[in-house]
Each structure stands twice: as structure tokens, then as C-alpha cells.
Design a protein around this motif. Structure first.
Motif, mmCIF file in Angstrom:
data_model
loop_
_atom_site.group_PDB
_atom_site.id
_atom_site.type_symbol
_atom_site.label_atom_id
_atom_site.label_comp_id
_atom_site.label_asym_id
_atom_site.label_seq_id
_atom_site.Cartn_x
_atom_site.Cartn_y
_atom_site.Cartn_z
ATOM 1 N N ASP A 140 0.825 -1.205 0.000
ATOM 2 C CA ASP A 140 0.000 0.000 0.000
ATOM 3 C C ASP A 140 0.861 1.258 0.000
ATOM 4 O O ASP A 140 0.532 2.257 -0.643
ATOM 5 C CB ASP A 140 -0.924 -0.003 1.225
ATOM 6 N N ALA A 144 0.811 4.091 -2.808
ATOM 7 C CA ALA A 144 0.535 5.506 -2.546
ATOM 8 C C ALA A 144 1.653 6.392 -3.110
ATOM 9 O O ALA A 144 1.386 7.436 -3.719
ATOM 10 C CB ALA A 144 0.389 5.730 -1.049
ATOM 11 N N GLN A 147 1.393 6.511 -6.878
ATOM 12 C CA GLN A 147 0.305 7.395 -7.303
ATOM 13 C C GLN A 147 0.682 8.861 -7.127
ATOM 14 O O GLN A 147 0.288 9.705 -7.922
ATOM 15 C CB GLN A 147 -0.966 7.083 -6.513
ATOM 16 N N ASP A 148 1.428 9.140 -6.074
ATOM 17 C CA ASP A 148 1.871 10.524 -5.881
ATOM 18 C C ASP A 148 2.718 10.995 -7.055
ATOM 19 O O ASP A 148 2.639 12.154 -7.469
ATOM 20 C CB ASP A 148 2.692 10.644 -4.589
#
Lengths: 212, 172
Positions: A140, A144, A147-148
């Protein structure tokens, strides 16, 4: 401590919290929102004048060509590429998700795009991605961080009263990774559904999921 | 209603309700700076459509719900598993909610942050906005019985948490 004492203690503990933002600043900020909202209202007016929903589709194509300039006219969604290669997706109407998916794929962004026409509560469950897609085998935290990098947060401009903006950096997308993009109508306190929200996730790029 | 009258109405509404809305959102999101930004954005949206919002049966709840919806999008975009850090796992509690200069009792804030998100939302609506059960249920899109259940569990959890904290502080 009984219920009343507890509730009083909780309330009183926040009594020192005050908003310091001047009303003038709020009103000034709202002017920007009004300007951005003029377009959808104009679209609605055109729809009434045309007298039929079908006419709206003819007047306002859902898709829009990627180019280095500004959008020639507003549509359900637009896709713009800036000179640095970043792609800006603006969604104004939840229409033609397949067209947006194809448009993004043509611009090097493998994606699965879904438009939901109802409000719902986003979840973090991997079951939220479509059945045709598989989640990548990453943690995860890695998800994250990735995606940032792929979708840097565009700041307050991300959410408008009638639009939502997603910025994508295609060069940050690793091989065999795709984006799951789900836009939906959020209706805070109303049933008009005129506020959009967006959730994204990473998926494994594949023919059944992202089309490539 | 003229523009001048609308502006006056919104200004009054803002001045009367901004603190309560900020507190309600702070309870839900746990971070003072984030709460302030979300509330400012929500009030700006309310101002931009004040003619509609002013007719809403609970304009303050509209503002808070709008702020919380915006927050859902903020954190969901990053696919974080929780919307706020678990204070129990964070050594520097004030840093969790930007409360280095916060007037909020850190024990109460920590106890609130340990509640599940839905319970915090119910606490925000019921305690800080003074909404009744029916209105809270409507705003959160859940059944009135669920509101009662969430509130009862939240109060029980807060009581246990605060009692335990006080006992730990008083023990040698």
C-alpha cells in the motif's frame, strides 16, 4: 463520568478552536468558483434550447483532442497535454467513460475509466477495482508513493463545483501498470449530484482491463 | 432577494457558524490545518451558491458534509488505508493533528481520533452541529438507528479511553 458530563467535556475541549479566515477571503474564493461554474450552466441552457437530450450530445462532444493549447470548447471531459508532457484531465459530466479511456490510452496512459451516476462512499478495498482488472503486487505504501508520482495533487483546483481535475504524468507510469479512474457524483446535502469526486488506484495493465 | 442582501446573509451565516463547522470537521479529519482548508473551501462553495444553500434545512451540515466529501477525495486519491494516522502508534501526538498550539485537550483529541471514522462523523454532527438524529441520518446517508448506535458506541469508547488515560496518569 456520565454521558452528559462526557459530552460537555468534549464540547468544551474544542471551545478554543476558532476559524481565523476573514469572510472577505471566503467571498473572494467563491468568485473563482462562480466563474468556473458558468460553463456548465451555459451547457444546461443550451440543452433546454435544443429541447432534447440527444441534441446535447451533438452540440458537446464528450471527447477532446490532446493538444498543447487550451481547449477549443468545453465538453463532458477534456484531455490536455502541456509542453512538459503532463496530461490534465478535466471531467465536467459523467459521460462517455469509454471514450475517455480510449483517449488516455492513445496518449500513453493505460487506464480503466468508470463513471458512476450515483453518490457512494469510497472504500480502500481492492474489490473496488473492476473485475476485469487485477491489483498490482505492491505494498500500500508503494502504491501511494507511485500514485503521488503519477498523479501529483493539483491543489485546490482539483475539485470545482462542477468539475474534477486529474493531473497525470505518463512518464512516471511503470511498465505493465495502469490507472483505475472512477468519477462519481457526490451530493453533499443535496440531491442534485452536481459535485464530482474522484478516486484512483493502480491496476495491472492488461487487455481486458485497460485495453492494452 | 438582491445581491447585497444575499451577501449580508452569507456573512452572518459565516460568522455565526464557522467555528462550529471547523470543530466538526476537525473532529472528523483530525488535522487542524486540513480542517481549516476544507472548511474554507466548503464555505466558498456555499457562498458561490448561497441562494440554494441558504434554503437548505441545515446549511451548517451542508458545509460540513461538503468539507468531508472533499476530504474523502483528497485521501482516497492516494489510496491510504486510513484517513488519519493512528495516534496510538504515533509518538508525537500534537504532530498528528497539527496541534502544537492547539487549545484542544490532547487526551480528548486522541480519544476522538481512535474512534472509527463514521463514529467521529456522528459525534461531529450531533455534538458540534447540534443536529438531531433524523437530520444526522439524512446528512450521512445512514439509518436513524445507525446514528443512535454509532453515537452510543462512540460515547462508550470515549469514556473507556479517557478513564483509562486518567488512571494511567494517576498511577505512580
Amino acid at each position: 463520568m456520565n454521558d452528559e458530563e462526557l459530552i460537555t467535556a468534549v464540547r468544551e475541549s474544542f471551545s478554543g478552536v476558532h476559524s481565523a479566515t476573514p469572510v472577505e477571503q471566503i467571498v473572494g474564493r467563491s468568485r473563482g468558483l462562480r466563474v468556473r461554474r458558468q460553463v456548465p450552466r451555459l451547457i444546461s441552457a443550451l440543452a433546454v434550447a435544443a429541447g432534447a437530450a440527444a441534441a446535447v450530445a451533438a452540440l458537446l462532444p464528450a471527447s477532446h483532442q490532446v493538444n498543447s493549447g487550451g481547449p477549443a470548447r468545453l465538453a463532458a471531459w477534456t484531455v490536455q497535454r502541456d509542453p512538459g508532457g503532463t496530461i490534465k484531465v478535466t471531467i465536467r459530466e459523467l459521460r462517455d467513460a469509454a471514450g475517455l479511456q480510449a483517449r488516455l490510452r492513445a496518449d500513453g496512459v493505460p487506464a480503466n475509466v468508470v463513471f458512476l451516476h450515483h453518490s457512494f462512499t469510497p472504500t480502500t478495498s481492492t474489490s473496488a477495482i473492476p473485475r476485469s482488472c487485477r491489483a498490482p503486487h505492491i505494498s500500500d505504501k508503494t502504491n501511494a508513493r507511485l500514485q503521488d508520482r503519477i498523479m501529483p495533487f493539483p491543489g485546490p483546483a482539483a475539485l470545482g463545483p462542477n468539475s474534477v481535475v486529474l493531473v497525470i504524468n505518463p512518464s512516471a507510469i511503470p511498465a505493465r501498470i495502469g490507472l483505475f479512474i472512477e468519477a462519481f457524483a457526490a451530493s453533499p446535502g443535496t440531491t442534485t449530484g452536481d459535485v464530482f469526486s474522484l478516486q484512483t488506484n493502480l491496476v495491472q495493465a492488461s487487455l481486458p482491463c485497460t485495453g492494452s | 432577494m438582491g445581491v447585497g442582501t444575499q451577501r449580508l446573509d452569507f456573512t452572518d451565516f459565516y460568522r455565526e457558524s464557522r467555528d462550529d463547522c471547523l470543530r466538526a470537521v476537525l473532529v472528523s479529519v483530525g488535522n487542524r490545518d486540513t480542517a481549516q482548508e476544507l472548511v474554507d473551501e466548503a464555505f466558498a462553495r456555499a457562498c458561490s451558491r448561497w441562494r440554494t444553500v441558504s434554503r437548505h434545512p441545515a446549511p451548517m451540515a451542508w458545509v460540513v458534509r461538503t468539507a468531508l466529501n472533499a476530504n474523502i477525495s483528497r485521501w482516497r486519491r492516494r489510496r491510504r488505508e486510513v484517513s488519519v494516522p493512528d495516534p496510538g502508534t504515533v509518538a508525537d501526538l500534537p504532530a498528528v493533528y497539527g496541534a502544537s498550539d492547539s487549545p484542544v485537550d490532547p487526551r480528548i483529541m486522541a480519544a476522538l481520533l481512535r474512534l472509527p471514522p463514521r463514529q467521529r462523523q456522528v459525534v461531529a454532527m450531533r455534538l458540534f452541529l447540534d443536529l438531531d438524529t433524523a437530520r444526522t441520518a439524512h446528512m450521512l446517508g445512514i439509518a436513524p438507528s445507525s446514528v443512535k448506535s454509532h453515537l452510543a458506541r462512540a460515547i462508550a469508547a470515549l469514556r473507556d479511553d479517557l478513564t483509562r488515560t486518567r488512571q494511567q496518569e494517576s498511577s505512580p
